[in-house]
Design an enzyme around this catalytic site. Structure first.
Site, PDB file in Angstrom:
ATOM      1  N   TYR A   1       0.819  -1.207   0.000  1.00 32.15           N
ATOM      2  CA  TYR A   1       0.000   0.000   0.000  1.00 32.15           C
ATOM      3  C   TYR A   1       0.854   1.259   0.000  1.00 32.15           C
ATOM      4  O   TYR A   1       0.366   2.337  -0.339  1.00 32.15           O
ATOM      5  CB  TYR A   1      -0.934   0.010   1.208  1.00 32.15           C
ATOM      6  CG  TYR A   1      -2.279  -0.626   0.936  1.00 32.15           C
ATOM      7  CD1 TYR A   1      -2.531  -1.308  -0.258  1.00 32.15           C
ATOM      8  CD2 TYR A   1      -3.307  -0.550   1.854  1.00 32.15           C
ATOM      9  CE1 TYR A   1      -3.747  -1.888  -0.500  1.00 32.15           C
ATOM     10  CE2 TYR A   1      -4.535  -1.134   1.616  1.00 32.15           C
ATOM     11  CZ  TYR A   1      -4.755  -1.806   0.436  1.00 32.15           C
ATOM     12  OH  TYR A   1      -5.975  -2.383   0.194  1.00 32.15           O
TER      13      TYR A   1
ATOM     14  N   LYS B   1       6.476 -13.902   5.050  1.00 31.32           N
ATOM     15  CA  LYS B   1       7.317 -14.611   4.084  1.00 31.32           C
ATOM     16  C   LYS B   1       8.786 -14.288   4.387  1.00 31.32           C
ATOM     17  O   LYS B   1       9.591 -14.032   3.504  1.00 31.32           O
ATOM     18  CB  LYS B   1       6.932 -14.199   2.660  1.00 31.32           C
ATOM     19  CG  LYS B   1       7.513 -15.081   1.560  1.00 31.32           C
ATOM     20  CD  LYS B   1       7.035 -16.510   1.607  1.00 31.32           C
ATOM     21  CE  LYS B   1       7.649 -17.311   0.442  1.00 31.32           C
ATOM     22  NZ  LYS B   1       7.411 -18.756   0.590  1.00 31.32           N
TER      23      LYS B   1
ATOM     24  N   ASP C   1       2.792 -19.057   2.730  1.00 33.78           N
ATOM     25  CA  ASP C   1       2.276 -20.056   1.798  1.00 33.78           C
ATOM     26  C   ASP C   1       1.699 -21.275   2.520  1.00 33.78           C
ATOM     27  O   ASP C   1       0.627 -21.755   2.179  1.00 33.78           O
ATOM     28  CB  ASP C   1       3.344 -20.477   0.777  1.00 33.78           C
ATOM     29  CG  ASP C   1       4.711 -20.714   1.401  1.00 33.78           C
ATOM     30  OD1 ASP C   1       4.770 -20.902   2.626  1.00 33.78           O
ATOM     31  OD2 ASP C   1       5.706 -20.713   0.666  1.00 33.78           O
TER      32      ASP C   1
ATOM     33  N   ASP D   1      -4.383  -9.636   2.485  1.00 33.98           N
ATOM     34  CA  ASP D   1      -5.348  -9.599   1.392  1.00 33.98           C
ATOM     35  C   ASP D   1      -5.681 -11.012   0.928  1.00 33.98           C
ATOM     36  O   ASP D   1      -6.852 -11.386   0.777  1.00 33.98           O
ATOM     37  CB  ASP D   1      -4.764  -8.773   0.238  1.00 33.98           C
ATOM     38  CG  ASP D   1      -5.845  -8.178  -0.658  1.00 33.98           C
ATOM     39  OD1 ASP D   1      -7.036  -8.320  -0.343  1.00 33.98           O
ATOM     40  OD2 ASP D   1      -5.484  -7.560  -1.673  1.00 33.98           O
TER      41      ASP D   1
END
Length: 451
Positions: free
Chosen positions: A158, A249, A315, A339
Site C-alpha cells: 500500500y 514470508k 504459503d 489480502d
C-alpha cells in the site's frame, strides 16, 4: 467544520479519551452508500442497523446518519472522486461506514479505499471471519473457522513505490543499483543489455534485447509493525483469545517480512511479557533447560491464560487454514498476505458477499467500516444482492462504539434469517430447500429474527 455540498444532521460527536471511544447516545455517523449495488445494499443495511438500535435501547439511543459521497456517484455530482467534504466528515466524526466504491481507471487516485485509509492513517484492516450455521461452504467443517485478521494497512504494497519497465525512472534506479549495490544488482537477471543479448542469442521469438525491468520497493518499519502487533495482542487479551500468529514470508524477504516477525516477537516478549508466551521464549528455554523444560514452561503459561504468540510462513498458512483452521485464532500480518488470507478465509464461510471489514486507528479513534466486495454493476438497482457484508460491518461498528447489545441483535437476526432458508440468490442457489428473496426482503428477514 465548514462543508460545501453536504450538511451534517443534528447529533453528538464521537470522541476519544485515553484511546477509548466515547460515544454519545445520538452519534453522527457519516456513511457512503457506494456505487453499483451499493444503494440497494445500504437501504437494507440501514434498516437493520436502526432496528437493532431501537430494539436494544428502546429509543434511548439513535444514530444520526450523515450521507457523504465518494466514487462514481461523487464524480457525477461534484466532478470529484473523493470530495473534501467526505474527508472532513470522517475526520470530524471519527467513525463511519461505507458501501463498495468504483475506482477511477486510467489515472488519478489509484484506489479510493486506499486513499481514505492513508489520509486517516487507518493502520489496521480488521477482518473477522466466522461461520454462520447453514451458509453454503466448499469445505467440510467451516464451523472450525473463527479467526480475526489484523492486516497492516499503511505499509508494504500500500506504500509501495513502483517504476514502470523501460522508463527513464526505471533506468535510473537500475543504474543506481548497478553502481552502489553491484552484488544485489547481479540478482536482476536481465538488468543489462548484455545479459539480455546473451540470453536471446540462443532463443528466438521472445523479444528484443532491451532492458525492460519493472522495479518495486516495499517499506516495512519497526513502528508500523509495532502498532499493528500491539493492536492484535490487545484484541486477543480483551477477547480472551488463545493465540496470535504472525504470518509472513520472512524466509525469503528477510529484512522486510522477516523483520516484521522479529519485531513482533520482541514487542510481545517485552511490552506484553506478562500476558503472552512466545515461540522465541520457548526456544530460549529449550536451549537452557531442554525441550521438556520448555514444553513444561509453555504448558504452565498457557494454563494460566497467557496467549501463545507464534508465526507461520504465508504459503503454508494458506494451506493450513483449510486443513486445520482450529490452529489459528488472531492473525497479524502485512498487507499483501492479509489480502490473500482474508479472501481465502471468506470463501470458507460463505464468500466475500458476507465478509465484513473495518479500517481503524486505535490511537485517534478514526475508523471506517466497509463492504469488502466490489460494486457488481450488472446487479445495480435489481434489489438482488446479499447485504451481509455491510450488515456485518455495521455489527463491527457497533462493537467498536461499545454498543454490544445492538451488535448482538444483528448477529442473532442474521443467524435466524439464514436458518429460515429465505435468503438472497447467492445462498439460495447453493442451499437445499432455500427460497430466494430480494436484498430488501433479506434485510426485513434479519430484523424479524431479532425478536
Amino acid at each position: 467544520m465548514a462543508y460545501q455540498n453536504v450538511q451534517p444532521p443534528a447529533g453528538g460527536k464521537i470522541t476519544t479519551h485515553h484511546d477509548m471511544i466515547q460515544c454519545p447516545d445520538n452519534p453522527v455517523i457519516p456513511f457512503i452508500r457506494g456505487d453499483g449495488t451499493g444503494p440497494d445494499i445500504w437501504a437494507a443495511s440501514e434498516r437493520v442497523f436502526d432496528a437493532a438500535v431501537e430494539k436494544a435501547y428502546r429509543g434511548a439511543r439513535k444514530i444520526a446518519w450523515f450521507e457523504v459521497f465518494a466514487g462514481e456517484t461523487a464524480k457525477n455530482r461534484f466532478d470529484d472522486w473523493l470530495p473534501e467534504d467526505t474527508i472532513t466528515a470522517f475526520k470530524e466524526y471519527l467513525v463511519g461506514i461505507k458501501g463498495p466504491l468504483t475506482t477511477p481507471i486510467g489515472g488519478g487516485i489509484r484506489s479510493l479505499n486506499v486513499a481514505l485509509r492513508q489520509l486517516l492513517d487507518l493502520y489496521v484492516c480488521l477482518r473477522p471471519v466466522q461461520y454462520f450455521q447453514g451458509v453454503p461452504s466448499p469445505v467440510r467443517n467451516p464451523e472450525k473457522v473463527d479467526m480475526v485478521i489484523f492486516r497492516e494497512n499503511t505499509e508494504d504494497i500500500y506504500a509501495g513505490i513502483e517504476f514502470r519497465a523501460g522508463t527513464p525512472d526505471s533506468q535510473r534506479v537500475l543504474k543506481f543499483l548497478e553502481q552502489e549495490f553491484p552484488k544485489e544488482f547481479a540478482k536482476i537477471r536481465f538488468g543489462t543489455e548484455s545479459a539480455a543479448k546473451a540470453f536471446l542469442a540462443g532463443e528466438s521469438g521472445l523479444g528484443t534485447p532491451q532492458v525492460e525491468v519493472g522495479i518495486g520497493i516495499k517499506p516495512v518499519s519497526r513502528l508500523g509493525t509495532n502498532r499493528l502487533v500491539a493492536a492484535a495482542i490487545r484484541y486477543a487479551i480483551a477477547n480472551k483469545r488463545k493465540s496470535v500468529t504472525f504470518v509472513h514470508k520472512g524466509n525469503i524477504m528477510k529484512f522486510t517480512e522477516g523483520s516484521f516477525r522479529d519485531w513482533g516477537y520482541e514487542l510481545a516478549d517485552t511490552f506484553f511479557g506478562n500476558e503472552t508466551y512466545s515461540w522465541v521464549k520457548w526456544e530460549k528455554t529449550r536451549k537452557e533447560q531442554g525441550e521438556q523444560g520448555a514444553n513444561n514452561q509453555m504448558k504452565a503459561a498457557l494454563a494460566e491464560g497467557q496467549i501463545l504468540v507464534k508465526d507461520a510462513i504465508a504459503d503454508i498458512t494458506l494451506q493450513q487454514v483449510l486443513t486445520r483452521p482450529e490452529d489459528f485464532d488472531v492473525i497479524a500480518t502485512l498487507n499483501l498476505n492479509g489480502d490473500y488470507l482474508s479472501d481465502a478465509l471468506a470463501a470458507q464461510v460463505g464468500g466475500i458477499g458476507i465478509a465484513p471489514g473495518g479500517n481503524i486507528n486505535y490511537h485517534t479513534g478514526h475508523a471506517i467500516f466497509e463492504a469488502t466486495h466490489g460494486t457488481a454493476p450488472k446487479y445495480a438497482n435489481l434489489d438482488k444482492v446479499n447485504p451481509g457484508s455491510v450488515v456485518l460491518s455495521g455489527e463491527m461498528m457497533f462493537r467498536h462504539l461499545g454498543w454490544t447489545e445492538a451488535a448482538d441483535l444483528v448477529i442473532k437476526g442474521l443467524n435466524g434469517a439464514i436458518a429460515s432458508k429465505k435468503v438472497t440468490y447467492d445462498f439460495a442457489r447453493l442451499m437445499d430447500g432455500a427460497t430466494e428473496i430480494k436484498c430488501s426482503e433479506f434485510g426485513d428477514n434479519i430484523i424479524a429474527h431479532m425478536e
